[in-house]
Each structure stands twice: as structure tokens, then as C-alpha cells.
Scaffold this active site. Structure first.
Site, PDB file in Angstrom:
ATOM      1  N   TYR A   2     -67.038 -17.512   6.518  1.00  0.00           N
ATOM      2  CA  TYR A   2     -66.868 -16.304   5.699  1.00  0.00           C
ATOM      3  C   TYR A   2     -68.211 -15.840   5.143  1.00  0.00           C
ATOM      4  O   TYR A   2     -68.557 -14.656   5.224  1.00  0.00           O
ATOM      5  CB  TYR A   2     -65.894 -16.596   4.567  1.00  0.00           C
ATOM      6  CG  TYR A   2     -65.622 -15.406   3.665  1.00  0.00           C
ATOM      7  CD1 TYR A   2     -64.738 -14.410   4.047  1.00  0.00           C
ATOM      8  CD2 TYR A   2     -66.272 -15.295   2.439  1.00  0.00           C
ATOM      9  CE1 TYR A   2     -64.499 -13.326   3.226  1.00  0.00           C
ATOM     10  CE2 TYR A   2     -66.029 -14.210   1.607  1.00  0.00           C
ATOM     11  CZ  TYR A   2     -65.148 -13.226   1.997  1.00  0.00           C
ATOM     12  OH  TYR A   2     -64.918 -12.148   1.181  1.00  0.00           O
ATOM     13  N   SER A  46     -69.883  -9.355   0.017  1.00  0.00           N
ATOM     14  CA  SER A  46     -69.324 -10.303  -0.940  1.00  0.00           C
ATOM     15  C   SER A  46     -70.473 -11.004  -1.651  1.00  0.00           C
ATOM     16  O   SER A  46     -71.605 -11.055  -1.135  1.00  0.00           O
ATOM     17  CB  SER A  46     -68.450 -11.338  -0.226  1.00  0.00           C
ATOM     18  OG  SER A  46     -68.098 -12.405  -1.098  1.00  0.00           O
TER      19      SER A  46
END
Length: 586
Positions: free
Chosen positions: A469, A456
Site C-alpha cells: 500500500y 496517503s
């Protein structure tokens, strides 16, 4: 694997005796494998063994190679005309009533182009698979076109191929090639192949190599200059042709085949990220492509209908691709992208219905075969069982896409140990399990492959709202970099894909730490709405994943904001840290 157990016979033709080996059921379609230089028929042993379950497989030592005898005198004994006589004598002996499916590598392909373009073989060849060896006639015309109408690009192509053909000039010198092959080069050749070409050690090359190479020099001397100077104008293939081009071939440029359709109107193109000796380094893929092509032509299917028509069909046709988190979003779009390219797809998701739907749609889109598997990637034992099942029932994966992931937002102190464990179990350990299990199978097979890990932009863009995350994705990014370094020598590429804001359902399922259920629901809806307004489709990420495999890219930021943050992380990290302190919209 060797040719142990093969049935052997001798075929006499033109003053020589050819050693012919046969495997498989003689009532099945006959596939004839022709070896190159400086090889013997054993170069095909890995491919032949894989084909023998379905076909009558025939291999023979070209005159002067392996166990076949050499013509006397050697000069003039290796012309393409005499090699064609040999081929016809072999096929008349092994398949007198039916045409054969021809496969050639290197000089085996060069002479096979002669077989498939001369009139006296019409009706004897059902199909031809060519790899790493052009027609000398086509090559001659290719050179003439570039000499007559030179442009900077065409001159560059001529010079590039001229540099790759350095060995051809040496083989035309008298005596020296024979002395080299019977001396130090012959002794060092197996080590050279292992080090430079990554050819596995074993029963290849055979002890006859020095003699084979010395005799085979006459293949070049008897044919190359004569054909390149006076190429035939009628060298049209009278059978369907499948061209397999290894993209890392040190001896032949891809550009040699640019105008091949005019000579082979029934042409299918395939490409492989491999070097020259693909019969030894990529036997599984070659066997799959040969099988598909033979069956299509045996069934009378038009050649253009035998492969997918997607952008990268020549690269991924028939390959096995496994995608985790394939039930929706980026995973589903990725499965579809590989299906369009003709890959066989395994759609993995913890939601069985979603996985089944992805597999069903993949088949409709263009995948020859697609399956659904239900598994939670964070469950180590379940992943081990999946890896064992895939290897047993479908084969070793060629491309692995570790895409499954979950979202978690919330400050560090609002995030519990259980929250951390859950996000790391899926986002990091799920990737670790996939890389460890399926990557190990790739490495043990020794035929290369590619691993894609979905990270990501959060992997390099810090945020006070995404500590868990971002940590999980940063770990995936570093894992990918480490694996890329470790597996590079085994022909396995590793890519980390770093999307930004993509319109998928991860926003509606992401958890928000430190708030009650009602507030979490509100934030999920708001996030989904914001991502929807951004509306960056998962299909664009899927396209980036496919390109990353084709180009063997290391780190791929996908969306504009992901690319911008990646640049900032390298050149203006302080600015990125300042952005991280901003309050996220709630």
C-alpha cells in the site's frame, strides 16, 4: 476557429463606419461581444463560435479598429459618449425590438460599463458580462475613497494597482505609443502573447494590430484622466451583471471590485485561474458562463438564483469535475463539495448503485448537472472508453480527482505477487490511466485545468505492515510531482492529497495478507472500530481537496498525524524510520 461564414454588415454612425459580424439564428436572444485593446473583434472568435449554436451572436470592430473606420481627427473621437453612440447604432441595426445581452473584455468591458449605467441605454441591455475591465467611474470612486481615508491596506491597494497600470502612463505620452506599435512592438506582440499570456497561435491577432493599437491609444487619452478625476455619481447598472475575474491578471487587481455590489446590486461573481486574455485562453468556460447567465435572465430567474451558493461557487460554477471512487468515503464527500460549489459532477465508481446515489445527491446539493459512470479504474480499456464518452457527451474535464483506491496490510513476505498486482493496478495504474487519458484531453484543449491524486500519509511514512500500500501511494506522490512539473507551462495544476486516518469504509474492505478469512474479518472489524474512534470525517479531506485546487497546492497532508509525519519525513527521518519498526495493533 475564425469568423469565417459570419454575415457581415456596415453600420454608419458619428462619421465612422463600423464593421459588424453576425453568427447564429437571428430569432434567438442576441449576444453582443465588445473587444478590448489592442484587439479587434476576432479576439472573440473562439467564444463566438461556441455561442452561435444557441444565440444570435454579434461582434463589431470598435471605431478605428479592424475593418471599422477611424474618426477624424483622432483626438476627441474615442470618448465614452461616442462609443455609446456606436453601441446603440449597432444594437438598433441587429436587434431593434429586443434588448441584447452584452459581453465585454478589457476596454470592451470599460465602455460596456458606460453602456449599462447611462440612462439612454435603459431597456436596450438585458444583461452584462464583464471581464478584465472596470468602470472608470467606479475606479475613480475607488481611488478617492482610499485617498480620503488611507490605511496601510488601502495604500497598499493603491500602490499595487498603480504598479499594474504602468502601461496607462505610457499610452498618455504623445507619439511614442504610435511609433512603438507601428514598429517593433507590433511585430513582436503575437510572440509576447504566446509566451507571457499563453495565448494559442493562430488567426489572432489580425494583421490590423499595429494600426488598431495606434488608434486605440486615444481610448486612454480621451477618457481615463477625465473620468478618474470626475467620476459620475449615478453610475449604477440598470441590468444584471456577471463579473468574471481572472486571478492572474497582470493589469488589474482583484481589489478593484471590492465594493462593486453598491454599483451593481444584481451581481454574480466568477473567478478563473487565468491571465488577462481569457477570451482566447478560456473560451469554453466563458461560453458556458455566458450561456448560463443569458438563459437565466431570458427566463426571468432572479440573478441570485442563477449560481450555487457554496464557498467556492465563484470559482467552480459550471465547471466539469470527475471523481473516481465517488461511491463512498472521500470520493463521495469530494463530489458533494464540488456540487455545493456549482460544478457539474461525474461520479465514477465500480459500484453502479453507489455512483448513481452520489450523482443524485450531488444534484440535490447544488450541482446543475451530475452523472454516474460505472468503471473499474484498473481496467485500461474501460477507462479509455470512459474518457471518450465523457469528452463526447459532457465535455473536457476541468478538474480530475483520481481518488479510487484499495487497502492492503501485511508483511512483505506474506504479500503475494497477485496481492501486489491488485493493489498497484487500482492505486497506481488507476491514477496513471486517469492522468494519461483525462490529463491529455486537458492539455490538448489548451485551456488549463487541475488534477488531484489521492495519495496517503503512507506515501512518506514507512510501515512494516503496509509495504504494498505504501509503495503504491509513494508512487502516486512522485507521479503527481513529476506531472506538476511537466504540466505547469500548460496551466494545469497537479496536487497530491495525503490523508492519514480517515473514517471511511476502506478499513472494512481492506485486505490482510498472510491470514485466513476469519482472522482477516476480525482485523477488518478492529481497524474499522479504531478509525471510527478516531472519527476524522471524509468531508474535511474533501474540503482540503477543493482548497488544493483553488490554491494550486502541490502536496497536502490533511490530518494532524499526516502533517506531523510529513514534517518528520523532512526534518527527522530517523525518528520516522524508528516508528516504522513498531508492531501494528492486531
Amino acid at each position: 476557429m475564425s469568423l469565417e461564414g459570419a454575415r457581415e454588415r456596415w453600420v454608419r454612425t458619428g462619421g465612422v463606419e463600423l464593421c459588424v459580424a453576425e453568427l447564429g439564428d437571428e430569432t434567438q436572444p442576441t449576444v453582443v461581444l465588445v473587444h478590448g485593446y489592442p484587439d479587434s473583434k476576432e479576439v472573440w472568435s473562439e467564444v463566438a463560435t461556441r455561442l452561435a449554436d444557441r444565440f444570435h451572436v454579434v461582434l463589431y470592430d470598435v471605431r478605428g479598429h479592424g475593418s471599422s473606420t477611424a474618426p477624424q481627427p483622432l483626438r476627441g473621437g474615442f470618448t465614452l459618449e461616442k462609443l455609446t453612440d456606436d453601441f446603440l447604432a449597432v444594437v438598433d441595426a441587429v436587434s431593434p425590438d429586443k434588448p441584447v445581452h452584452l459581453v465585454g473584455h478589457d476596454w470592451g468591458s470599460v465602455q460596456s460599463w458606460e453602456f449599462v449605467t447611462v440612462r439612454r441605454t435603459e431597456g436596450r441591455i438585458a444583461s452584462f458580462t464583464s471581464m478584465s475591465g472596470p468602470s472608470l467611474d467606479h475606479f475613480g470612486h475607488w481611488i478617492k475613497q482610499r485617498v480620503k481615508r488611507p490605511t496601510p491596506r488601502k495604500v497598499g491597494q493603491l500602490l499595487g494597482q498603480g504598479a499594474k497600470s504602468w502601461y496607462v502612463y505610457l499610452l498618455h505620452t504623445p507619439v511614442l505609443p504610435e511609433l512603438a506599435w507601428r514598429g517593433p512592438l507590433g511585430k513582436q506582440w503575437p510572440k509576447i502573447l504566446q509566451r507571457v499570456e499563453k495565448v494559442p497561435s493562430g488567426d489572432y491577432p489580425t494583421p490590423s494590430l499595429p494600426t488598431d493599437a495606434a488608434h486605440g491609444a486615444w481610448l486612454y487619452r480621451d477618457n481615463v484622466r477625465a473620468r478618474l478625476n470626475r467620476p459620475r455619481d449615478d453610475a449604477y447598472a440598470h441590468a444584471p451583471v456577471q463579473l468574471v475575474t481572472p486571478l492572474g491578471d497582470a493589469f488589474l487587481s482583484e481589489r478593484l471590485y471590492d465594493e462593486l455590489e453598491q454599483w451593481a446590486p444584481q451581481l454574480v461573481r466568477r473567478t478563473l485561474p487565468a491571465k488577462h486574455w481569457i477570451p482566447r485562453t478560456r473560451p469554453d468556460q466563458l461560453a458556458a458562463w455566458i450561456t448560463e447567465f443569458v438563459h437565466a435572465n431570458e427566463d426571468g430567474v432572479p440573478v441570485r438564483d442563477t449560481v450555487a451558493t457554496g464557498k467556492y461557487a465563484d470559482r467552480f460554477g459550471g465547471q466539469l469535475v470527475l471523481v473516481t471512487g465517488a461511491g463512498s468515503g472521500i470520493g463521495r464527500a469530494t463530489a458533494f463539495a464540488f456540487a455545493e460549489a456549482g460544478a457539474r459532477v461525474i461520479a465514477v465508481d465500480r459500484d453502479s448503485e453507489s455512483a448513481a446515489r452520489t450523482a443524485e445527491m450531488s444534484r440535490l446539493i447544488g450541482s446543475p448537472e451530475a452523472w454516474a459512470e460505472t468503471v473499474d479504474v484498473s481496467d485500461e480499456q474501460a477507462m479509455e472508453k470512459l474518457a471518450e464518452k465523457v469528452a463526447t457527451e459532457y465535455g473536457v474535464v476541468d478538474v480530475l480527482v483520481n481518488n479510487a483506491g484499495i487497502g492492503l496490510s501485511g508483511s512483505f513476505f506474506d504479500t503475494t505477487a497477485a496481492d501486489w498486482k491488485k493493489v498497484l493496478d487500482v492505486n497506481l495504474w488507476g491514477v496513471i490511466h486517469g492522468c494519461r487519458l483525462f490529463g491529455k484531453q486537458m492539455a490538448e484543449r489548451g485551456q488549463g485545468g487541475h488534477i488531484v491524486n489521492t495519495a496517503s500519509a503512507a506515501a512518506y511514512q514507512p510501515s512494516k505492515a503496509l509495504p504494498a500500500y505504501s509503495t503504491s501511494k509513494a508512487a502516486v506522490l512522485m507521479l503527481s510531482e513529476c506531472l506538476r512539473a511537466e504540466l505547469a507551462g500548460q496551466g494545469i495544476g497537479v496536487s497530491a492529497i495525503c490523508p492519514g486516518f480517515v473514517n471511511t469504509n476502506i478499513t472494512s474492505t481492506a485486505r490482510f495478507a498472510g491470514v485466513d478469512a476469519l482472522e482477516e474479518k476480525r482485523r477488518q472489524k478492529k481497524s474499522a472500530r479504531l478509525y471510527g474512534l478516531r472519527n476524522y470525517p471524509p468531508e474535511k479531506v474533501a474540503d482540503a481537496i477543493v482548497r488544493a485546487v483553488v490554491r494550486n497546492q502541490a502536496v497536502v497532508p490533511v490530518t494532524p498525524e499526516a502533517r506531523g509525519a510529513h514534517l518528520m519525513s523532512r526534518f527527522t527521518p530517523k525518528a520516522l524510520r524508528a516508528i516504522a519498526r513498531m508492531e501494528p495493533p492486531l
